[in-house]
Design a protein around this motif. Structure first.
Motif, short mmCIF file in Angstrom:
data_model
loop_
_atom_site.label_atom_id
_atom_site.label_comp_id
_atom_site.label_asym_id
_atom_site.label_seq_id
_atom_site.Cartn_x
_atom_site.Cartn_y
_atom_site.Cartn_z
N GLY A 176 -0.91 -1.01 -14.07
CA GLY A 176 -1.31 -0.86 -12.68
C GLY A 176 -2.45 0.12 -12.50
N ILE A 177 -3.21 -0.13 -11.45
CA ILE A 177 -4.25 0.79 -10.99
C ILE A 177 -3.82 1.25 -9.60
CG2 ILE A 177 -6.66 1.06 -10.34
CD1 ILE A 177 -7.29 -1.33 -12.21
N VAL A 178 -3.67 2.54 -9.43
CA VAL A 178 -3.24 3.09 -8.15
C VAL A 178 -4.42 3.77 -7.48
CG1 VAL A 178 -1.69 4.71 -6.99
CG2 VAL A 178 -0.89 3.42 -8.97
N ILE A 179 -4.67 3.39 -6.24
CA ILE A 179 -5.74 3.98 -5.45
C ILE A 179 -5.07 4.74 -4.30
CG2 ILE A 179 -7.78 3.55 -4.02
CD1 ILE A 179 -6.75 0.78 -6.25
N GLU A 180 -5.36 6.03 -4.21
CA GLU A 180 -4.80 6.88 -3.16
C GLU A 180 -5.92 7.52 -2.36
OE1 GLU A 180 -0.70 8.61 -4.73
OE2 GLU A 180 -2.39 9.21 -6.00
N THR A 181 -5.61 7.87 -1.13
CA THR A 181 -6.61 8.53 -0.29
C THR A 181 -6.58 10.02 -0.54
OG1 THR A 181 -5.06 8.76 1.54
CG2 THR A 181 -6.46 6.82 1.53
N GLY A 182 -7.73 10.63 -0.34
CA GLY A 182 -7.85 12.07 -0.48
C GLY A 182 -8.50 12.64 0.77
N PRO A 183 -8.66 13.94 0.80
CA PRO A 183 -9.29 14.56 1.96
C PRO A 183 -10.75 14.12 2.10
CG PRO A 183 -8.94 16.17 0.21
CD PRO A 183 -8.31 14.89 -0.23
N GLY A 184 -11.19 13.99 3.33
CA GLY A 184 -12.58 13.62 3.57
C GLY A 184 -12.88 12.14 3.40
N GLY A 185 -11.85 11.31 3.37
CA GLY A 185 -12.07 9.87 3.28
C GLY A 185 -12.48 9.36 1.91
N GLU A 207 -7.60 7.26 21.48
CA GLU A 207 -6.32 7.87 21.84
C GLU A 207 -5.15 7.34 21.02
OE1 GLU A 207 -7.35 8.49 26.57
OE2 GLU A 207 -6.24 6.75 25.92
N ARG A 208 -5.39 6.29 20.24
CA ARG A 208 -4.31 5.72 19.43
C ARG A 208 -3.90 6.66 18.33
NH1 ARG A 208 -6.53 0.12 18.02
NH2 ARG A 208 -7.10 1.28 16.18
N PRO A 209 -2.61 6.79 18.09
CA PRO A 209 -2.18 7.60 16.94
C PRO A 209 -2.63 6.92 15.65
CG PRO A 209 -0.30 6.52 17.98
CD PRO A 209 -1.50 6.22 18.82
N GLU A 210 -2.81 7.70 14.61
CA GLU A 210 -3.24 7.19 13.31
C GLU A 210 -2.21 6.17 12.80
OE1 GLU A 210 -5.77 6.73 10.12
OE2 GLU A 210 -6.06 7.80 11.99
N VAL A 211 -2.69 5.01 12.44
CA VAL A 211 -1.84 3.95 11.92
C VAL A 211 -1.72 4.13 10.41
CG1 VAL A 211 -1.58 1.46 11.63
CG2 VAL A 211 -2.54 2.38 13.76
N GLU A 212 -0.49 4.05 9.89
CA GLU A 212 -0.28 4.22 8.46
C GLU A 212 -1.09 3.18 7.69
OE1 GLU A 212 3.50 3.44 5.87
OE2 GLU A 212 3.71 5.33 6.93
N GLY A 213 -1.81 3.63 6.69
CA GLY A 213 -2.61 2.72 5.88
C GLY A 213 -4.02 2.51 6.39
N ARG A 214 -4.34 3.05 7.54
CA ARG A 214 -5.66 2.84 8.13
C ARG A 214 -6.79 3.38 7.26
NH1 ARG A 214 -6.50 1.91 13.98
NH2 ARG A 214 -8.66 1.29 13.92
N ALA A 215 -6.51 4.36 6.46
CA ALA A 215 -7.52 4.94 5.57
C ALA A 215 -8.03 3.92 4.56
CB ALA A 215 -6.95 6.15 4.85
N PHE A 216 -7.33 2.81 4.41
CA PHE A 216 -7.72 1.79 3.44
C PHE A 216 -8.52 0.65 4.06
CE2 PHE A 216 -4.19 3.95 1.44
CZ PHE A 216 -4.68 4.15 0.16
N ASP A 217 -8.78 0.71 5.36
CA ASP A 217 -9.51 -0.36 6.04
C ASP A 217 -10.84 -0.67 5.36
OD1 ASP A 217 -7.47 -0.58 7.87
OD2 ASP A 217 -8.58 0.31 9.54
N ALA A 218 -11.53 0.35 4.88
CA ALA A 218 -12.86 0.15 4.27
C ALA A 218 -12.80 -0.51 2.90
CB ALA A 218 -13.58 1.49 4.15
N ILE A 219 -11.66 -0.41 2.19
CA ILE A 219 -11.61 -0.96 0.83
C ILE A 219 -10.64 -2.12 0.66
CG2 ILE A 219 -12.39 1.21 -0.20
CD1 ILE A 219 -9.46 1.59 -1.19
N ASP A 220 -9.76 -2.36 1.62
CA ASP A 220 -8.79 -3.45 1.46
C ASP A 220 -9.44 -4.81 1.17
OD1 ASP A 220 -6.35 -2.20 1.40
OD2 ASP A 220 -5.97 -2.41 3.56
N PRO A 221 -10.50 -5.19 1.89
CA PRO A 221 -11.12 -6.49 1.55
C PRO A 221 -11.67 -6.53 0.13
CG PRO A 221 -11.85 -5.75 3.72
CD PRO A 221 -11.10 -4.61 3.09
N ALA A 224 -10.52 8.55 -11.93
CA ALA A 224 -11.59 9.17 -11.15
C ALA A 224 -11.03 9.75 -9.86
CB ALA A 224 -12.68 8.15 -10.83
N GLU A 225 -11.71 10.76 -9.36
CA GLU A 225 -11.33 11.37 -8.08
C GLU A 225 -12.60 11.53 -7.24
OE1 GLU A 225 -9.43 14.98 -9.36
OE2 GLU A 225 -7.47 14.00 -9.40
#
Length: 105
Positions: A51-60, A5-19, A83-84
């Motif tokens: 710099g290397i910029v990593i952005e999220t896309g559709p479908g994770g 039920e929690r609203p989406e937290v900004e940046g949460r899409a990066f949880d899998a790659i941040d470490p 790469a995309e």
């Protein structure tokens, strides 16, 4: 409120790659900037910030791009897509070629 039920937290899409990005940055002497919609690995070489910029896309999945700019500059003067559609499990594999591409800008 449960996790579902929690609203989406900004940046949460990066949880899998941040470490992975943190370890990569430390191992390569880079700074890691974490903003809500992207992550950026940064370093200085041959008179340019890079710099290397990593952005999220559709479908994770993620996209990876590189840029370079004069020291103290606000905006990138050189940019290139690396790469995309990269899955979290493959992000580190792309970063090595991204360094090479950024250093070539």
């Amino acid at each position: 409120m449960s996790d579902g039920e929690r609203p989406e937290v900004e940046g949460r899409a990066f949880d899998a790659i941040d470490p992975k990005l943190t370890v990569f940055a430390l191992a390569n002497g880079m700074d890691l900037t974490k903003q809500g919609g992207y992550r950026r690995l940064e370093w200085f070489t041959d008179g340019l910030e890079r710099g290397i910029v990593i952005e999220t896309g559709p479908g994770g999945v993620y996209s990876v791009a590189v840029s370079a700019w004069p020291y103290g500059g606000e905006e990138a003067t050189h940019r290139a897509t690396v790469a995309e559609g990269i899955e979290a499990s493959g992000i580190v594999d792309v970063l090595g070629s991204a360094i090479e591409k950024a250093n070539g800008l």
